[in-house]
Write a protein that holds these residues in place. Structure first.
Motif, PDB file in Angstrom:
ATOM      1  N   LEU A 104       0.845  -1.119   0.171  1.00 25.37           N
ATOM      2  CA  LEU A 104      -0.066   0.132  -0.065  1.00 25.37           C
ATOM      3  C   LEU A 104       0.741   1.126   0.162  1.00 25.37           C
ATOM      4  O   LEU A 104       0.475   2.199  -0.650  1.00 25.37           O
ATOM      5  CB  LEU A 104      -0.922   0.077   1.305  1.00 25.37           C
ATOM      6  CG  LEU A 104      -2.158  -0.787   1.124  1.00 25.37           C
ATOM      7  CD1 LEU A 104      -2.768  -0.756   2.543  1.00 25.37           C
ATOM      8  CD2 LEU A 104      -3.154  -0.381  -0.016  1.00 25.37           C
ATOM      9  N   GLU A 105       1.798   1.343   0.833  1.00 29.93           N
ATOM     10  CA  GLU A 105       2.763   2.308   0.840  1.00 29.93           C
ATOM     11  C   GLU A 105       3.514   2.719  -0.450  1.00 29.93           C
ATOM     12  O   GLU A 105       3.476   3.865  -0.960  1.00 29.93           O
ATOM     13  CB  GLU A 105       3.570   2.243   2.194  1.00 29.93           C
ATOM     14  CG  GLU A 105       2.938   2.474   3.373  1.00 29.93           C
ATOM     15  CD  GLU A 105       3.890   2.339   4.681  1.00 29.93           C
ATOM     16  OE1 GLU A 105       5.006   2.183   4.540  1.00 29.93           O
ATOM     17  OE2 GLU A 105       3.201   2.638   5.728  1.00 29.93           O
ATOM     18  N   TRP A 106       3.817   1.439  -1.216  1.00 31.09           N
ATOM     19  CA  TRP A 106       4.685   1.685  -2.121  1.00 31.09           C
ATOM     20  C   TRP A 106       3.727   2.303  -3.367  1.00 31.09           C
ATOM     21  O   TRP A 106       4.118   2.981  -3.867  1.00 31.09           O
ATOM     22  CB  TRP A 106       5.122   0.356  -2.754  1.00 31.09           C
ATOM     23  CG  TRP A 106       5.939   0.209  -3.753  1.00 31.09           C
ATOM     24  CD1 TRP A 106       7.196   0.362  -3.838  1.00 31.09           C
ATOM     25  CD2 TRP A 106       5.479  -0.072  -5.170  1.00 31.09           C
ATOM     26  NE1 TRP A 106       7.656   0.111  -5.225  1.00 31.09           N
ATOM     27  CE2 TRP A 106       6.800   0.128  -6.069  1.00 31.09           C
ATOM     28  CE3 TRP A 106       4.293  -0.107  -5.678  1.00 31.09           C
ATOM     29  CZ2 TRP A 106       6.631  -0.407  -7.522  1.00 31.09           C
ATOM     30  CZ3 TRP A 106       4.282  -0.437  -7.227  1.00 31.09           C
ATOM     31  CH2 TRP A 106       5.182  -0.530  -7.993  1.00 31.09           C
ATOM     32  N   LEU A 107       2.274   1.764  -3.408  1.00 26.63           N
ATOM     33  CA  LEU A 107       1.578   2.620  -4.513  1.00 26.63           C
ATOM     34  C   LEU A 107       1.314   3.868  -4.065  1.00 26.63           C
ATOM     35  O   LEU A 107       1.418   4.697  -4.927  1.00 26.63           O
ATOM     36  CB  LEU A 107       0.236   1.677  -4.219  1.00 26.63           C
ATOM     37  CG  LEU A 107       0.139   0.422  -4.968  1.00 26.63           C
ATOM     38  CD1 LEU A 107      -1.315  -0.252  -4.800  1.00 26.63           C
ATOM     39  CD2 LEU A 107       0.298   0.580  -6.519  1.00 26.63           C
ATOM     40  N   ARG A 108       1.142   3.928  -2.839  1.00 27.48           N
ATOM     41  CA  ARG A 108       0.885   5.591  -2.548  1.00 27.48           C
ATOM     42  C   ARG A 108       2.167   6.337  -2.596  1.00 27.48           C
ATOM     43  O   ARG A 108       1.855   7.538  -3.073  1.00 27.48           O
ATOM     44  CB  ARG A 108       0.565   5.726  -0.922  1.00 27.48           C
ATOM     45  CG  ARG A 108      -0.958   5.296  -0.788  1.00 27.48           C
ATOM     46  CD  ARG A 108      -1.212   5.121   0.562  1.00 27.48           C
ATOM     47  NE  ARG A 108      -0.955   6.284   1.509  1.00 27.48           N
ATOM     48  CZ  ARG A 108      -1.937   6.977   1.741  1.00 27.48           C
ATOM     49  NH1 ARG A 108      -3.313   6.861   1.283  1.00 27.48           N
ATOM     50  NH2 ARG A 108      -1.695   8.323   2.415  1.00 27.48           N
ATOM     51  N   HIS A 109       3.165   5.975  -2.381  1.00 24.26           N
ATOM     52  CA  HIS A 109       4.538   6.508  -2.642  1.00 24.26           C
ATOM     53  C   HIS A 109       4.637   6.960  -3.983  1.00 24.26           C
ATOM     54  O   HIS A 109       5.137   8.133  -4.597  1.00 24.26           O
ATOM     55  CB  HIS A 109       5.794   5.585  -2.533  1.00 24.26           C
ATOM     56  CG  HIS A 109       7.111   6.277  -2.464  1.00 24.26           C
ATOM     57  ND1 HIS A 109       7.730   7.095  -1.533  1.00 24.26           N
ATOM     58  CD2 HIS A 109       7.889   6.071  -3.735  1.00 24.26           C
ATOM     59  CE1 HIS A 109       9.057   7.525  -2.186  1.00 24.26           C
ATOM     60  NE2 HIS A 109       8.896   7.021  -3.285  1.00 24.26           N
ATOM     61  N   CYS A 160       4.079  10.839  -4.311  1.00 26.64           N
ATOM     62  CA  CYS A 160       5.425  11.622  -4.346  1.00 26.64           C
ATOM     63  C   CYS A 160       6.150  11.097  -5.718  1.00 26.64           C
ATOM     64  O   CYS A 160       7.174  10.684  -5.697  1.00 26.64           O
ATOM     65  CB  CYS A 160       6.188  11.262  -3.309  1.00 26.64           C
ATOM     66  SG  CYS A 160       5.139  11.147  -1.846  1.00 26.64           S
ATOM     67  N   PRO A 161       5.574  11.590  -6.585  1.00 30.05           N
ATOM     68  CA  PRO A 161       6.404  11.122  -8.173  1.00 30.05           C
ATOM     69  C   PRO A 161       7.792  11.788  -8.289  1.00 30.05           C
ATOM     70  O   PRO A 161       8.697  11.452  -8.811  1.00 30.05           O
ATOM     71  CB  PRO A 161       5.322  11.687  -8.998  1.00 30.05           C
ATOM     72  CG  PRO A 161       4.690  12.599  -8.492  1.00 30.05           C
ATOM     73  CD  PRO A 161       4.611  12.355  -7.132  1.00 30.05           C
ATOM     74  N   CYS A 181       7.993   8.258   1.221  1.00 33.06           N
ATOM     75  CA  CYS A 181       7.969   9.621   1.657  1.00 33.06           C
ATOM     76  C   CYS A 181       6.798   9.801   2.567  1.00 33.06           C
ATOM     77  O   CYS A 181       5.901   8.961   2.742  1.00 33.06           O
ATOM     78  CB  CYS A 181       7.351  10.370   0.265  1.00 33.06           C
ATOM     79  SG  CYS A 181       5.898   9.957  -0.446  1.00 33.06           S
ATOM     80  N   PRO A 182       6.762  10.690   3.262  1.00 33.51           N
ATOM     81  CA  PRO A 182       6.013  10.778   4.696  1.00 33.51           C
ATOM     82  C   PRO A 182       4.485  10.712   4.089  1.00 33.51           C
ATOM     83  O   PRO A 182       3.527  10.350   4.955  1.00 33.51           O
ATOM     84  CB  PRO A 182       6.298  12.162   5.426  1.00 33.51           C
ATOM     85  CG  PRO A 182       7.662  12.523   4.750  1.00 33.51           C
ATOM     86  CD  PRO A 182       7.762  12.022   3.339  1.00 33.51           C
ATOM     87  N   PRO A 217      -1.009   4.324   8.543  1.00 33.19           N
ATOM     88  CA  PRO A 217      -1.564   5.937   8.224  1.00 33.19           C
ATOM     89  C   PRO A 217      -0.430   6.971   8.395  1.00 33.19           C
ATOM     90  O   PRO A 217       0.643   6.437   8.789  1.00 33.19           O
ATOM     91  CB  PRO A 217      -2.559   5.941   9.231  1.00 33.19           C
ATOM     92  CG  PRO A 217      -2.282   4.769  10.351  1.00 33.19           C
ATOM     93  CD  PRO A 217      -1.249   3.924   9.593  1.00 33.19           C
ATOM     94  N   LEU A 218      -0.905   8.179   8.049  1.00 31.27           N
ATOM     95  CA  LEU A 218       0.065   9.248   8.230  1.00 31.27           C
ATOM     96  C   LEU A 218       0.411   9.433   9.714  1.00 31.27           C
ATOM     97  O   LEU A 218      -0.099   9.045  10.528  1.00 31.27           O
ATOM     98  CB  LEU A 218      -0.602  10.620   7.692  1.00 31.27           C
ATOM     99  CG  LEU A 218      -1.123  10.549   6.446  1.00 31.27           C
ATOM    100  CD1 LEU A 218      -1.798  11.860   6.238  1.00 31.27           C
ATOM    101  CD2 LEU A 218       0.185  10.537   5.563  1.00 31.27           C
ATOM    102  N   SER A 219       1.799   9.455   9.905  1.00 32.78           N
ATOM    103  CA  SER A 219       2.391   9.736  11.131  1.00 32.78           C
ATOM    104  C   SER A 219       1.774  10.565  11.938  1.00 32.78           C
ATOM    105  O   SER A 219       1.624  10.482  13.293  1.00 32.78           O
ATOM    106  CB  SER A 219       3.859   9.992  11.256  1.00 32.78           C
ATOM    107  OG  SER A 219       4.319  10.576   9.951  1.00 32.78           O
ATOM    108  N   ALA A 220       1.240  11.885  11.231  1.00 35.32           N
ATOM    109  CA  ALA A 220       0.419  12.501  12.297  1.00 35.32           C
ATOM    110  C   ALA A 220      -1.037  12.438  12.376  1.00 35.32           C
ATOM    111  O   ALA A 220      -1.519  13.078  13.314  1.00 35.32           O
ATOM    112  CB  ALA A 220       0.385  14.002  11.435  1.00 35.32           C
ATOM    113  N   ALA A 221      -1.508  11.381  11.988  1.00 37.37           N
ATOM    114  CA  ALA A 221      -2.732  10.936  12.212  1.00 37.37           C
ATOM    115  C   ALA A 221      -3.189  10.474  13.814  1.00 37.37           C
ATOM    116  O   ALA A 221      -2.288  10.195  14.262  1.00 37.37           O
ATOM    117  CB  ALA A 221      -3.273   9.711  11.445  1.00 37.37           C
TER     118      ALA A 221
END
Lengths: 258, 302
Positions: free
Chosen positions: B104-109, B113-114, B129-130, B135-139
């Motif tokens: 999931l993170e790879w896809l979102r990355h 963050c292209p 990338c953050p 989930p987002l670390s700030a979540a």
């Protein structure tokens, strides 16, 4: 005789299971309103012939014509299959089968069993089907069992319900596969009465049976099968009264003695 | 002290050191820390309530796929059943959750963050990338909790779905051929036969296997711990360990045995109740069907 008077016309049918040749070229016709009985010892191929008629089995060779419409085939030999699925379904809905072991759907009540195919396969409105189903259940004398499950009925009652199920399809012909063989002699009679009354109504029927009395009483035409071939056929009085072939004489002697 | 906060207020709990046994216990069992234990019971029940139907759906899909005449679907169904059944649950849990998370993170990355130029794999580290973090670390905490809970449900459902698929596949094949042939003889299509005859009749064959699976699922819930969810077993061990007066108003020796005993009772009671419910379900689903009908006739109950 015009073509459309023939409900089922089977010609030169061959069917084998691997090395075992069950039917070796059988020709059989059933006219509208005619009752044809198939007799013969076990393994003579009579049930297989009946099952070929509504395409539950696929013959490797030979033709089946339903009301003037020949079954379309594809492939040959072992790989031979009906080519047109909708044709298969049309034929099956017009030739309703009554099985030796009744085969009522065990998760449905008797009424649901009778209503199932006319409603879900033929798409007839539920209310109409229900009226018809109740009428047929009354005809075979088990109205009071309409809401029971098959497991709670006697064999004779189950078979009568199965006949009502077949009738409710309003088929061109009824196919009986040894309808009384799984029943006690006592229960047999109630089913035989129903079959006799159907014969009197002039319904087209193909009956595979071990019951010579039944075959004699209801048939217009009797076919004696022996080892995959028709050994002898004719009017019941001739076949039972004056059997010509030695094999049929033996067969009748052994079955009537039993 | 933390333990003085409680979710159930008894007036006598303000001075724990002076209390008698029963009162001490009622105060002790109502601390905030204990509410975590009770919450984890709820989490386990919630997991079961969601996982059971979802894995049944996965199982049904898997069984249908394994029956398919289209070879791609058929192969997928059989592969799913074979792989998941063959791999130990724990290994699958560890692997699948990490793999899914990273996928999931790879896809979102790659979508979010292209312009990111650093490699994702830096040695053995997986760095995205953050913005791509799941989930987002700030979540907030509940997002983190829900995310790991959802992963847990998905993992459990995939594992138990494969077993359910096998049970259902067998059950579908156990429906007597004569019942199906009769449907053929009356002109039903393959699809009609499946939905109108096979599915209603398969339950009687599937239910013993499925109830077994349900029991195993109940017993497997402590695996939640592996997925970073603090389940009953975690809290029982945590709360049962000996506590000195330095850290708590309720110092006690090693009570873990009692906590685990309580767990034992909980799981036993739960499985027993399940058994009773499943027996009733069996009786209902199979009402009138030949095999039960035969049994009840033999017992003279008709």
């Amino acid at each position: 005789m015009s073509n459309t008077d023939l409900v089922i016309s089977i010609s030169d049918l061959h069917k084998s299971y691997g090395q075992l040749d069950v039917l070796k070229g059988v020709t059989l016709n059933a006219k509208r309103g005619e009752v044809v009985s198939l007799i013969g010892s076990s393994g003579s191929g009579k049930s297989t012939l009946l099952r070929c008629a509504n395409l539950l089995e696929t013959p490797q060779q030979g033709d089946i014509v339903f009301k003037g419409e020949p079954v379309a085939w594809k492939g040959a030999g072992e790989a031979r299959r009906p080519a047109d699925t909708s044709q298969v379904l049309r034929i099956r809905t017009n030739l309703s089968m009554v099985f030796q072991q009744f085969n009522l759907w065990s998760h449905m009540t008797i009424l649901q069993n009778v209503m199932e195919a006319p409603h879900s396969v033929l798409g007839r409105p539920k209310e109409d089907v229900k009226m018809a189903a109740l009428a047929y259940l009354e005809k075979v004398g088990i109205t009071e069992k309409a809401d029971s499950y098959p497991a709670h009925l006697s064999g004779g009652q189950q078979q009568r319900a199965a006949i009502a199920r077949a009738l409710c399809m309003e088929p061109e012909a009824l196919l009986f596969d040894e309808p009384t063989s799984a029943l006690d002699p006592e229960l047999e009679q109630e089913v035989i009465q129903v079959i006799k009354s159907l014969a009197k109504e002039g319904r087209t029927m193909l009956i595979v049976t071990h019951d010579m009395r039944l075959a004699w009483d209801v048939s217009d035409h009797v076919v004696f099968l022996n080892k995959g071939l028709i050994e002898e056929e004719g009017a019941p009085d001739d076949v039972f009264g004056h059997p010509k072939s030695e094999r049929l004489q033996q067969f009748l002697k052994s079955t009537l003695a039993a | 002290m933390e333990e003085l906060k409680r979710f159930l207020i008894f007036s006598f709990c303000s001075e724990p050191e002076t209390l008698g046994n029963l009162q001490w216990l009622s105060c002790y069992l109502t601390t905030i820390k204990h509410s975590e234990l009770y919450k984890s019971v709820f989490v386990v029940l919630l997991l079961l309530a969601i996982t059971a139907p979802v894995s049944l759906m996965f199982g049904f899909g898997g069984a249908m796929a394994a029956r398919s005449r289209i070879w791609v679907i058929n192969g997928f169904g059989r592969l799913y059943i074979a792989i998941v059944r063959g791999v130990p649950d724990i290994a699958f849990f560890m692997f699948f959750v990490i793999a899914l998370d990273q996928a999931l993170e790879w896809l979102r990355h790659h979508t979010l963050c292209p312009d990111w130029s650093d490699a994702i794999w830096q040695g053995n580290d997986f760095v995205v990338c953050p913005e791509a973090k799941m989930p987002l670390s700030a979540a907030s905490q509940w997002v983190h909790n829900s995310y790991s809970f959802a992963l847990a449900i998905l993992t459990f459902s995939i594992v138990f779905g494969a077993f359910a698929a096998n049970v259902l596949f067998g059950a579908m094949r156990a429906v007597p051929g004569a019942q199906i042939e009769t449907a053929d003889a009356y002109g039903m299509t393959r699809r009609q036969t499946f939905w109108r005859i096979i599915v209603p009749q398969m339950w009687v064959y599937a239910l013993p296997g499925l109830s077994n699976l349900w029991m195993i699922l109940i017993k497997a819930t402590p695996l939640l711990f592996l997925l970073g969810i603090e389940d009953i077993v975690y809290w029982a061990r945590e709360l049962g360990g000996s506590k000195t007066a330095k850290f708590t108003s309720y110092p006690h020796g090693d009570l873990r045995m009692w906590y685990f005993l309580a767990l034992l009772v909980f799981y036993l009671a739960f499985t027993r109740i399940s058994e009773i419910v499943l027996d009733r379900l069996m009786a209902r689903l199979t009402f009138g069907q030949a095999i039960t009908g035969g049994d009840s006739q033999r017992a003279g109950k008709t």
